[in-house]
Design a protein around this motif. Structure first.
Motif, PDB file in Angstrom:
ATOM      1  N   PHE A 179      40.691  42.695  46.591  1.00 31.96           N
ATOM      2  CA  PHE A 179      40.564  42.910  45.160  1.00 31.96           C
ATOM      3  C   PHE A 179      40.083  44.334  44.960  1.00 31.96           C
ATOM      4  N   ARG A 180      40.920  45.116  44.296  1.00 33.29           N
ATOM      5  CA  ARG A 180      40.630  46.536  44.072  1.00 33.29           C
ATOM      6  C   ARG A 180      40.286  47.233  45.380  1.00 33.29           C
ATOM      7  N   GLN A 181      41.133  46.972  46.377  1.00 30.90           N
ATOM      8  CA  GLN A 181      41.109  47.600  47.693  1.00 30.90           C
ATOM      9  C   GLN A 181      39.914  47.197  48.550  1.00 30.90           C
ATOM     10  N   HIS A 182      39.209  46.170  48.150  1.00 27.58           N
ATOM     11  CA  HIS A 182      38.100  45.653  48.955  1.00 27.58           C
ATOM     12  C   HIS A 182      38.446  44.238  49.416  1.00 27.58           C
ATOM     13  N   GLY A 183      38.165  43.943  50.688  1.00 30.29           N
ATOM     14  CA  GLY A 183      38.445  42.610  51.210  1.00 30.29           C
ATOM     15  C   GLY A 183      37.675  41.548  50.448  1.00 30.29           C
ATOM     16  N   TYR A 184      38.332  40.427  50.205  1.00 31.00           N
ATOM     17  CA  TYR A 184      37.693  39.338  49.469  1.00 31.00           C
ATOM     18  C   TYR A 184      37.894  38.038  50.231  1.00 31.00           C
ATOM     19  N   TRP A 185      36.789  37.374  50.558  1.00 26.64           N
ATOM     20  CA  TRP A 185      36.809  36.091  51.256  1.00 26.64           C
ATOM     21  C   TRP A 185      36.171  35.064  50.322  1.00 26.64           C
ATOM     22  N   PRO A 186      36.982  34.338  49.588  1.00 25.80           N
ATOM     23  CA  PRO A 186      36.454  33.447  48.554  1.00 25.80           C
ATOM     24  C   PRO A 186      35.528  32.378  49.107  1.00 25.80           C
ATOM     25  N   ALA A 198      35.058  31.967  52.891  1.00 21.94           N
ATOM     26  CA  ALA A 198      36.120  31.416  53.745  1.00 21.94           C
ATOM     27  C   ALA A 198      36.862  32.547  54.446  1.00 21.94           C
ATOM     28  N   ARG A 199      37.000  32.426  55.757  1.00 26.87           N
ATOM     29  CA  ARG A 199      37.682  33.459  56.530  1.00 26.87           C
ATOM     30  C   ARG A 199      39.151  33.137  56.762  1.00 26.87           C
ATOM     31  N   GLU A 200      39.564  31.902  56.485  1.00 29.36           N
ATOM     32  CA  GLU A 200      40.949  31.501  56.752  1.00 29.36           C
ATOM     33  C   GLU A 200      41.629  31.100  55.451  1.00 29.36           C
ATOM     34  N   VAL A 201      42.382  32.032  54.889  1.00 26.90           N
ATOM     35  CA  VAL A 201      43.128  31.778  53.659  1.00 26.90           C
ATOM     36  C   VAL A 201      44.588  31.523  54.044  1.00 26.90           C
ATOM     37  N   VAL A 202      45.096  30.353  53.687  1.00 29.78           N
ATOM     38  CA  VAL A 202      46.436  29.969  54.111  1.00 29.78           C
ATOM     39  C   VAL A 202      47.505  30.477  53.155  1.00 29.78           C
ATOM     40  N   GLU A 203      47.261  30.319  51.859  1.00 31.89           N
ATOM     41  CA  GLU A 203      48.270  30.679  50.864  1.00 31.89           C
ATOM     42  C   GLU A 203      47.579  30.962  49.541  1.00 31.89           C
ATOM     43  N   VAL A 204      48.208  31.826  48.746  1.00 32.57           N
ATOM     44  CA  VAL A 204      47.693  32.167  47.421  1.00 32.57           C
ATOM     45  C   VAL A 204      48.845  32.068  46.433  1.00 32.57           C
ATOM     46  N   LEU A 208      45.427  30.356  42.526  1.00 34.22           N
ATOM     47  CA  LEU A 208      45.111  29.116  43.207  1.00 34.22           C
ATOM     48  C   LEU A 208      45.329  29.386  44.691  1.00 34.22           C
ATOM     49  N   ALA A 209      44.331  29.070  45.507  1.00 34.05           N
ATOM     50  CA  ALA A 209      44.410  29.382  46.932  1.00 34.05           C
ATOM     51  C   ALA A 209      43.936  28.194  47.749  1.00 34.05           C
ATOM     52  N   PHE A 210      44.365  28.180  49.006  1.00 36.57           N
ATOM     53  CA  PHE A 210      43.893  27.149  49.921  1.00 36.57           C
ATOM     54  C   PHE A 210      43.243  27.823  51.108  1.00 36.57           C
ATOM     55  N   THR A 211      41.996  27.430  51.396  1.00 39.75           N
ATOM     56  CA  THR A 211      41.247  27.981  52.519  1.00 39.75           C
ATOM     57  C   THR A 211      40.875  26.844  53.458  1.00 39.75           C
ATOM     58  N   LYS A 212      40.979  27.095  54.755  1.00 38.72           N
ATOM     59  CA  LYS A 212      40.743  26.034  55.736  1.00 38.72           C
ATOM     60  C   LYS A 212      39.693  26.469  56.750  1.00 38.72           C
ATOM     61  N   ILE A 223      40.544  30.961  41.595  1.00 36.13           N
ATOM     62  CA  ILE A 223      39.927  32.287  41.611  1.00 36.13           C
ATOM     63  C   ILE A 223      40.184  32.973  40.275  1.00 36.13           C
ATOM     64  N   GLY A 224      39.142  33.471  39.663  1.00 33.29           N
ATOM     65  CA  GLY A 224      39.250  34.220  38.412  1.00 33.29           C
ATOM     66  C   GLY A 224      38.250  35.354  38.394  1.00 33.29           C
ATOM     67  N   VAL A 225      38.498  36.338  37.565  1.00 33.75           N
ATOM     68  CA  VAL A 225      37.614  37.504  37.479  1.00 33.75           C
ATOM     69  C   VAL A 225      36.621  37.306  36.338  1.00 33.75           C
ATOM     70  N   GLN A 226      35.358  37.570  36.640  1.00 32.06           N
ATOM     71  CA  GLN A 226      34.300  37.487  35.631  1.00 32.06           C
ATOM     72  C   GLN A 226      33.369  38.671  35.806  1.00 32.06           C
ATOM     73  N   ASN A 227      33.159  39.402  34.723  1.00 31.13           N
ATOM     74  CA  ASN A 227      32.330  40.617  34.763  1.00 31.13           C
ATOM     75  C   ASN A 227      32.801  41.585  35.847  1.00 31.13           C
ATOM     76  N   GLY A 228      34.127  41.659  35.981  1.00 32.85           N
ATOM     77  CA  GLY A 228      34.700  42.625  36.908  1.00 32.85           C
ATOM     78  C   GLY A 228      34.700  42.205  38.362  1.00 32.85           C
ATOM     79  N   GLU A 229      34.254  40.985  38.662  1.00 33.32           N
ATOM     80  CA  GLU A 229      34.205  40.514  40.043  1.00 33.32           C
ATOM     81  C   GLU A 229      34.963  39.201  40.177  1.00 33.32           C
ATOM     82  N   PRO A 230      35.650  39.008  41.306  1.00 37.77           N
ATOM     83  CA  PRO A 230      36.352  37.725  41.510  1.00 37.77           C
ATOM     84  C   PRO A 230      35.363  36.621  41.869  1.00 37.77           C
ATOM     85  N   LEU A 231      35.520  35.479  41.219  1.00 37.25           N
ATOM     86  CA  LEU A 231      34.686  34.321  41.495  1.00 37.25           C
ATOM     87  C   LEU A 231      35.587  33.129  41.798  1.00 37.25           C
ATOM     88  N   MET A 232      35.120  32.258  42.679  1.00 41.72           N
ATOM     89  CA  MET A 232      35.916  31.084  43.050  1.00 41.72           C
ATOM     90  C   MET A 232      35.236  29.814  42.569  1.00 41.72           C
TER      91      MET A 232
END
Length: 284
Positions: A54-61, A64-70, A84-88, A98-107
């Protein structure tokens, strides 16, 4: 005119043929990327997982380190598409929003991983079932909630008792056109009915279905689900969770047999020649 021996021409052709594949093999591989607003999803052909930034910074919702699909939704937050994402894995959360709130992604969890059966859950991620008459609404029957993909709003309703899990006594099967009420299919000892629940004011309607509903409609669906799962297990491929298959068959059956109808007391469910009505003692 110049003449060259045939053996030299053949050698030159062989050398050229060898150079072309070598040059192609050395071409750098460019990972496939998809951009959704300021989110970027990268897929490497050598890895079944994707990376999310997100905005060139890694995001692990949710860590979660294993994101299968977005998957992107029609809904937006602060001008950014919701996802909508699936993490395992052991850091995974299952299906998340996942949505953005106050400029930051939140899950926010939508359909958590089944820790007691993680392998099966990871093999067959839960993406929700589109409601037959409202495909923008995804039903998560096991989790007792729904997702409106146009607004990004998670919906659940004020109904007593358990509504989550494989054997919940009441299963969410439909959401009213205004999104304010949910219909639940109840099944207790083969006594089947429908409850219409509001968002925050309890039950607004009840409907007792005919005594033969289970034997006539639901038992064959359960048997079909078991047969389908058994065949998949035997063939070692396909969906093997009979409970999930049964839920989806029941969702389809409900969508074929019942509809929402606006009445004096708000939206109620009609079908099979019957209609839900406010419970006794409760005014519409």
């Amino acid at each position: 005119m110049l003449f060259f021996p045939l053996h030299r021409l053949a050698a030159a052709a062989a050398l050229a043929a060898a150079i072309v594949p070598a040059a192609q093999a050395q071409a750098p591989y460019v990972p496939v990327t998809k951009q959704y607003g300021d989110f970027v999803v990268t897929n490497n052909r050598h890895d079944a997982l994707v990376t999310l930034t997100f905005r060139q910074h890694g995001y692990w919702p949710g860590g979660a380190r294993e994101v299968v699909e977005v998957r992107p939704l029609a809904a937006t937050r602060e001008g950014q598409p919701m996802l909508l994402a699936f993490t395992k894995g052991y850091t995974g959360q299952g299906t998340i929003l996942i949505g953005v709130q106050n400029g930051e992604p939140l899950m926010r969890p939508v359909s958590p991983l089944r820790r007691d059966d993680m392998v099966r859950t990871e093999r067959d991620p839960e993406w929700g079932v589109p409601q037959p008459d409202r495909p923008e609404v995804l039903l998560f029957a096991r989790d007792g909630r729904a997702l409106d993909t146009r607004t990004g709003e998670l919906l659940w309703f004020d109904v007593a008792g358990g509504v989550t899990g494989d054997y919940a006594p009441a299963m969410l099967v439909s959401v009213s056109p205004d999104g304010r009420r949910g219909a639940y299919l109840t099944n207790a000892l083969t006594k089947v009915g429908i409850i219409v629940a509001t968002r925050d004011d309890g039950v607004a309607g009840v409907l007792a279905l005919p005594p033969d509903t289970y034997q006539r409609w639901l038992k064959p669906l359960s048997q079909a689900a078991s047969a389908q799962a058994g065949a998949a297990i035997k063939a070692r491929q396909g969906r093997t969770d009979s409970n999930r298959i049964r839920r989806e068959l029941e969702l389809a059956w409900f969508g074929q047999q019942f509809q929402w109808k606006q009445g004096k007391g708000g939206w109620q469910v009609t079908g099979l020649g019957l209609a839900s009505a406010p419970p006794e003692g409760k005014q519409p």
